[in-house]
Design a protein around this motif. Structure first.
Motif, PDB file in Angstrom:
ATOM      1  N   PHE A 162       0.280  15.527   9.510  1.00  0.00           N
ATOM      2  CA  PHE A 162      -0.029  14.625   7.757  1.00  0.00           C
ATOM      3  C   PHE A 162       0.963  15.667   6.716  1.00  0.00           C
ATOM      4  N   GLY A 163       2.200  16.480   7.255  1.00  0.00           N
ATOM      5  CA  GLY A 163       2.580  17.861   6.522  1.00  0.00           C
ATOM      6  C   GLY A 163       1.701  18.491   5.357  1.00  0.00           C
ATOM      7  N   MET A 164       1.248  18.922   5.102  1.00  0.00           N
ATOM      8  CA  MET A 164      -0.184  19.531   4.656  1.00  0.00           C
ATOM      9  C   MET A 164      -0.993  20.820   5.234  1.00  0.00           C
ATOM     10  N   GLU A 165      -0.960  21.321   4.313  1.00  0.00           N
ATOM     11  CA  GLU A 165      -1.232  22.382   4.689  1.00  0.00           C
ATOM     12  C   GLU A 165      -3.255  22.855   4.690  1.00  0.00           C
ATOM     13  N   ASP A 166      -3.542  22.490   3.185  1.00  0.00           N
ATOM     14  CA  ASP A 166      -5.140  22.208   2.612  1.00  0.00           C
ATOM     15  C   ASP A 166      -5.108  20.531   2.705  1.00  0.00           C
ATOM     16  N   THR A 167      -5.984  20.163   2.222  1.00  0.00           N
ATOM     17  CA  THR A 167      -6.662  18.914   2.156  1.00  0.00           C
ATOM     18  C   THR A 167      -6.538  18.970   0.534  1.00  0.00           C
ATOM     19  N   PRO A 168      -5.886  17.819  -0.395  1.00  0.00           N
ATOM     20  CA  PRO A 168      -5.585  17.612  -1.762  1.00  0.00           C
ATOM     21  C   PRO A 168      -7.389  17.903  -2.453  1.00  0.00           C
ATOM     22  N   ALA A 169      -7.835  18.361  -3.825  1.00  0.00           N
ATOM     23  CA  ALA A 169      -8.700  18.305  -4.600  1.00  0.00           C
ATOM     24  C   ALA A 169      -9.215  17.295  -5.370  1.00  0.00           C
ATOM     25  N   VAL A 170      -9.929  16.631  -5.157  1.00  0.00           N
ATOM     26  CA  VAL A 170      -9.726  15.708  -6.126  1.00  0.00           C
ATOM     27  C   VAL A 170     -11.477  15.264  -7.325  1.00  0.00           C
ATOM     28  N   HIS A 171     -11.369  15.954  -8.265  1.00  0.00           N
ATOM     29  CA  HIS A 171     -12.190  15.592  -8.862  1.00  0.00           C
ATOM     30  C   HIS A 171     -12.628  13.985  -9.410  1.00  0.00           C
ATOM     31  N   GLY A 172     -14.120  13.634  -8.611  1.00  0.00           N
ATOM     32  CA  GLY A 172     -14.596  12.629  -9.627  1.00  0.00           C
ATOM     33  C   GLY A 172     -13.852  11.060  -8.828  1.00  0.00           C
ATOM     34  N   HIS A 173     -14.086  10.072  -9.258  1.00  0.00           N
ATOM     35  CA  HIS A 173     -13.303   8.999  -8.906  1.00  0.00           C
ATOM     36  C   HIS A 173     -12.685   8.605  -9.792  1.00  0.00           C
ATOM     37  N   LYS A 174     -11.009   8.758  -8.698  1.00  0.00           N
ATOM     38  CA  LYS A 174      -9.768   8.008  -9.622  1.00  0.00           C
ATOM     39  C   LYS A 174      -9.654   6.176  -8.738  1.00  0.00           C
ATOM     40  N   GLU A 175      -8.304   5.946  -9.747  1.00  0.00           N
ATOM     41  CA  GLU A 175      -8.541   4.810  -8.998  1.00  0.00           C
ATOM     42  C   GLU A 175      -6.669   5.021  -9.553  1.00  0.00           C
ATOM     43  N   PRO A 176      -6.177   4.352  -8.352  1.00  0.00           N
ATOM     44  CA  PRO A 176      -4.579   4.906  -7.761  1.00  0.00           C
ATOM     45  C   PRO A 176      -4.158   3.298  -9.044  1.00  0.00           C
ATOM     46  N   PRO A 177      -3.621   3.788  -8.673  1.00  0.00           N
ATOM     47  CA  PRO A 177      -2.016   2.266  -9.466  1.00  0.00           C
ATOM     48  C   PRO A 177      -1.736   1.718  -9.036  1.00  0.00           C
ATOM     49  N   GLN A 178      -2.042   0.277 -10.235  1.00  0.00           N
ATOM     50  CA  GLN A 178      -2.258  -1.329  -9.398  1.00  0.00           C
ATOM     51  C   GLN A 178      -0.106  -0.924  -8.756  1.00  0.00           C
ATOM     52  N   TYR A 179       0.572  -0.511  -9.535  1.00  0.00           N
ATOM     53  CA  TYR A 179       1.995  -0.697  -8.117  1.00  0.00           C
ATOM     54  C   TYR A 179       1.812   0.239  -7.113  1.00  0.00           C
ATOM     55  N   MET A 180       1.850   0.819  -6.909  1.00  0.00           N
ATOM     56  CA  MET A 180       1.212   1.297  -5.949  1.00  0.00           C
ATOM     57  C   MET A 180       0.124   0.681  -4.815  1.00  0.00           C
ATOM     58  N   LEU A 181      -1.268   0.005  -5.006  1.00  0.00           N
ATOM     59  CA  LEU A 181      -1.945  -0.353  -4.297  1.00  0.00           C
ATOM     60  C   LEU A 181      -1.034  -1.996  -3.788  1.00  0.00           C
ATOM     61  N   ASP A 182      -0.108  -2.663  -4.713  1.00  0.00           N
ATOM     62  CA  ASP A 182       0.732  -3.476  -4.698  1.00  0.00           C
ATOM     63  C   ASP A 182       1.762  -3.442  -3.024  1.00  0.00           C
ATOM     64  N   LEU A 183       2.460  -2.315  -3.399  1.00  0.00           N
ATOM     65  CA  LEU A 183       3.473  -1.273  -2.746  1.00  0.00           C
ATOM     66  C   LEU A 183       2.637  -1.554  -1.160  1.00  0.00           C
ATOM     67  N   TYR A 184       2.035  -0.366  -1.144  1.00  0.00           N
ATOM     68  CA  TYR A 184       0.574  -0.623   0.072  1.00  0.00           C
ATOM     69  C   TYR A 184       0.565  -1.597   1.175  1.00  0.00           C
ATOM     70  N   ASN A 185      -0.200  -2.688   0.052  1.00  0.00           N
ATOM     71  CA  ASN A 185      -0.137  -3.872   0.856  1.00  0.00           C
ATOM     72  C   ASN A 185       0.981  -4.566   0.723  1.00  0.00           C
ATOM     73  N   THR A 186       2.661  -4.257   0.646  1.00  0.00           N
ATOM     74  CA  THR A 186       3.489  -4.557   0.687  1.00  0.00           C
ATOM     75  C   THR A 186       3.947  -4.299   2.084  1.00  0.00           C
ATOM     76  N   VAL A 187       3.933  -3.042   2.455  1.00  0.00           N
ATOM     77  CA  VAL A 187       4.323  -2.228   3.726  1.00  0.00           C
ATOM     78  C   VAL A 187       3.135  -2.201   4.893  1.00  0.00           C
ATOM     79  N   ALA A 188       2.204  -2.060   4.587  1.00  0.00           N
ATOM     80  CA  ALA A 188       1.410  -1.649   5.784  1.00  0.00           C
ATOM     81  C   ALA A 188       0.132  -3.077   5.607  1.00  0.00           C
ATOM     82  N   ASP A 189      -0.012  -3.416   6.361  1.00  0.00           N
ATOM     83  CA  ASP A 189      -1.634  -4.145   6.860  1.00  0.00           C
ATOM     84  C   ASP A 189      -2.548  -3.694   6.985  1.00  0.00           C
ATOM     85  N   VAL A 190      -4.204  -4.279   6.515  1.00  0.00           N
ATOM     86  CA  VAL A 190      -4.974  -3.189   6.649  1.00  0.00           C
ATOM     87  C   VAL A 190      -5.772  -2.233   6.951  1.00  0.00           C
ATOM     88  N   ASN A 191      -4.790  -1.924   7.805  1.00  0.00           N
ATOM     89  CA  ASN A 191      -4.966  -0.514   9.276  1.00  0.00           C
ATOM     90  C   ASN A 191      -3.548   0.295   9.041  1.00  0.00           C
TER      91      ASN A 191
END
Length: 385
Positions: A47-76
């Motif tokens: 996946f082109g990474m050296e380490d897993t990203p450190a995410v602190h707490g629950h984060k909400e992604p921007p709606q634009y990015m969610l919509d873009l993902y659902n446009t280019v990809a299916d549920v899987n």
């Protein structure tokens, strides 16, 4: 990706704790920690990474990015159409200044210098005007986005460079998008030149307009869903190694095919063979589910929660039928093996003959949301090669 599927599947099979081929998790209790660590490290490399990203707490992604993902990809996560996405990476950045004014700055340190900048957009959410009746006669204004060229507080013309300008209706609300590709490209060449952006609003006559007339949401006083955002479309230079690139196979579907079925003659054989033995006789397309939660990645991956990589298993006995999708080379090799003309020649192998891409929506090290498309992650179908 083919190497990944084979090597990672081998680790799973040798674990012996889960004989099922439907799960890719490595049980810690049955595998040495160093083997699991090495396997996860290898998977991160895919996946082109050296380490897993450190995410602190629950984060909400921007709606634009969610919509873009659902446009280019299916549920899987499987790519709907490879031409829908410009490049293979989309990054979103929130304004670091969190200013109430019209100045914005974005930290692009997570973007590799090797990435090709295709398009950069400034997304501003326009609020309803807070103007008095004196401004009701105005219907449109000119919104201009400038690249700041000097750190001086005096906003002279020579210290800014016009990037984008458009007419905007005053009595409306919603997202306004401005192209700022040239500025981002210059920032990638010289990081110290990233002094931010400045937005100027003028009437059609050219005079400055009170910001109560045109008012954009800020990163300080408004909900995350309305905060100023930079969206960056890039290509990281990864070339597909899929079989279709060699000219052997053309992908005509965005979804893996169903497992190959045995021909009728094989279904009517005697019951001397168990179901498992019979399944191993011919080349088949079988499930291989990668569960990100069991791997320990659910904290930073937004979508999908996992995906079916599929794998190919079985023999390629002589004579090779068309249902096994043999190449001419595989057919010749099968004949040579059957005739025993050369003892060292084995039968052809059951391998993927179509590979599809998946999309990952995730948080990076700076907690920006990234949409990335990875080639050759799913075995679409199998054949004898």
């Amino acid at each position: 990706m083919l190497t990944f599927v084979i090597s990672f599947a081998t680790l799973v099979c040798t674990a012996a704790a889960r004989p099922s081929l439907n799960n890719l998790a490595l049980p810690v209790e049955n595998k040495p920690e160093e083997v699991r660590s090495a396997a996860i490290k290898r998977l991160l490399g895919v996946f082109g990474m050296e380490d897993t990203p450190a995410v602190h707490g629950h984060k909400e992604p921007p709606q634009y990015m969610l919509d873009l993902y659902n446009t280019v990809a299916d549920v899987n996560g499987l790519t709907r159409d490879p031409d829908l996405l410009e490049g293979n990476t989309v990054r979103s950045f929130f304004d670091k200044l969190r200013s109430e004014q019209v100045e914005f700055r974005f930290n692009l340190s997570t973007v590799a210098r090797t990435e090709k900048i295709l398009t950069a957009e400034l997304h501003l959410f326009k609020l309803w005007p807070q103007a008095t009746m004196a401004f009701n006669r105005l219907h449109f204004c000119q919104v201009s986005v400038y690249q700041v060229l000097s750190s001086s507080k005096h906003n002279h013309t020579q210290e800014k460079k016009l990037l984008s300008s458009r007419l905007t209706p005053i009595h409306s609300t919603g997202w306004e998008v401005f192209t700022i590709t040239h500025a981002v490209r210059s920032w990638m060449v010289n990081e110290s030149s990233n002094l931010g952006l400045h937005v100027v609003v003028r009437s059609l006559g050219g005079s400055r307009v009170n910001m109560k007339v045109i008012h954009f949401a800020s990163g300080r006083n408004h909900h995350l869903s309305k905060q100023p955002m930079l969206v960056l479309f890039t290509d990281d230079g990864r070339q597909s190694t899929s079989l279709q690139d060699s000219g052997e196979t053309t992908v005509t579907s965005s979804h893996p095919e169903a497992p190959l079925s045995d021909p009728p003659s094989r279904r009517t054989r005697s019951l001397d063979h168990s179901e498992e033995d019979r399944a191993s006789m011919t080349c088949q397309h079988l499930p291989l589910y990668v569960d990100f939660e069991e791997i320990g990645w659910s904290g930073w991956i937004v979508s999908p929660r996992g995906y079916n990589a599929y794998h190919c298993k079985g023999s390629c006995p002589f004579p090779l039928g068309q249902n096994m999708k043999p190449t001419n080379h595989a057919t010749v090799q099968s004949i040579i093996n059957a005739l025993r003309l050369i003892k060292s020649i084995e039968t052809p192998c059951c391998v993927p003959d179509k590979l599809f891409s998946i999309n990952l929506l995730y948080f990076d090290d700076d907690e920006n949301v990234v949409l990335k498309q990875y080639n050759d992650m799913v075995a679409g179908s199998c054949g004898c090669h």
